[in-house]
Design an enzyme around this catalytic site. Structure first.
Site, PDB file in Angstrom:
ATOM      1  N   SER A  53      37.455  39.453  42.157  1.00 45.00           N
ATOM      2  CA  SER A  53      38.476  40.452  41.858  1.00 45.00           C
ATOM      3  C   SER A  53      37.854  41.665  41.166  1.00 45.00           C
ATOM      4  CB  SER A  53      39.588  39.811  41.034  1.00 45.00           C
ATOM      5  OG  SER A  53      40.713  40.633  40.958  1.00 45.00           O
ATOM      6  N   ASP A 183      43.123  38.041  46.570  1.00 45.76           N
ATOM      7  CA  ASP A 183      42.266  37.930  45.393  1.00 45.76           C
ATOM      8  C   ASP A 183      41.548  36.579  45.326  1.00 45.76           C
ATOM      9  OD1 ASP A 183      41.379  37.660  42.649  1.00 45.76           O
ATOM     10  OD2 ASP A 183      42.795  39.252  42.124  1.00 45.76           O
TER      11      ASP A 183
END
Length: 325
Positions: A53, A183
């Site tokens: 991320s 993510d």
């Protein structure tokens, strides 16, 4: 180079960067402090950089030659545009739809990385994502092994979108041949063990491997008694399920790495903070995050210097049958 010379790994160092949205500014500021204090280029001490991320965005920046100070500036300048919420109405929108448009994020990443591709990285990188369509984990890996023949062609900004598409905050990223990528924090918010598996495949012996893992702060949370026998509503209203999953996998990765390598070979910097002090989308916290990084990096700097900074990673050369020409 068409193979891996395992005899050269007398020492192998990993930089592992957690997810956490705007809180990635903490990690970037820590790296900038290391460079400022020790007068060196921090990436030169690491053989592999792993990121999830926001940590994946930092990893991409480092691999493409950005200095940590530049990455700090990226967060400070672009954060308010990416997480714009002037009237506070996005919290209501998030109940039914993604909280933020992905257009400001995409524009910021394009400004940052331009048209550079993943394979242009000067370091071995591994960046996590999750394929929602195939219900499977997804890893982006630079061409540091002969069999890695696809990811190097992908624009860096597209990989950044894929690793940072946090569920409920952004829609899934579909730039990469239409795949539904989200993510990587849903399965590896702390990518340390992902990196250790990669190090094993590269032939790095556990006894020669060490890890610097930089998180984005660890909230000190009191788990409410009603969760003991709570159903869907108590867990949902307290947002405890997501928090427990993220916390659990991060602690597991750190503990497993410590058992595998020895606790003295794994250094994690992720300071405990009061619950809700920093939110992953609170761009107003930039000054506080930088201040926190200054404080905590100062305390741990001698150990970072002693444990990691004397190593100079050998030059990374992508597998020649894929790059160049």
């Amino acid at each position: 180079m068409t193979g891996i010379d395992v005899s050269r790994w007398e020492r192998f160092q990993i930089l592992s960067l957690d997810g956490g949205g705007i809180k990635g500014l903490f990690a970037a500021a820590v790296l900038a402090a290391i460079e400022a204090d020790l007068g060196l280029t921090v990436v030169e001490s690491f053989d592999l950089i792993a990121g999830t991320s926001t940590g994946g965005i930092i990893a991409l920046g480092l691999g493409l030659g950005m200095r940590p100070r530049e990455i700090v500036d990226f967060y400070v300048e672009e954060g308010p545009r990416i997480f714009s919420n002037p009237l506070g109405w996005r919290a209501i929108q998030q109940l039914f739809f993604r909280k933020y448009s992905d257009k400001p994020l995409a524009a910021a990443l394009k400004r940052c990385f331009g048209d550079r591709r993943f394979g242009e990285s000067n370091k071995r990188l591994i960046v996590t994502s999750f394929n929602l369509g195939e219900d499977d984990v997804y890893l982006f890996r630079t061409p540091h092994l002969p069999r890695l023949r696809r990811d190097y062609r992908v624009p860096a900004w597209e990989i950044a979108m894929a690793t940072a598409a946090a569920p409920t905050y952004f829609q899934c990223a579909r730039q990469i041949v239409g795949q539904r990528l989200i993510d990587g924090g849903v399965w590896a918010n702390n990518p340390t063990m992902v990196a250790l598996v990669e190090a094993h495949e590269l032939g790095a012996p556990p006894g020669a491997t060490s890890v610097l893992n930089i998180g984005t702060s660890d909230p000190v949370v009191r788990r409410r008694p009603w969760l003991n026998s709570g159903g869907l509503l108590p867990w949902a209203l307290s947002k405890a399920a997501i928090d427990v999953v993220l916390r659990g996998q991060s602690k597991a990765a750190d503990n497993q790495a410590g058992h595998l390598l020895g606790r003295d070979k794994v250094l994690r910097l992720s300071p405990p903070v009061p619950e809700s002090l920093y939110r992953l989308d609170d761009a107003r916290a930039t000054e506080d995050l930088i201040a926190s990084a200054a404080h905590h990096s100062r305390a741990v700097m001698p150990l970072i210097h002693e444990q990691f900074m004397s190593h100079r990673a050998p030059l990374y050369v992508p597998c020649s049958d894929q790059i160049g020409g």
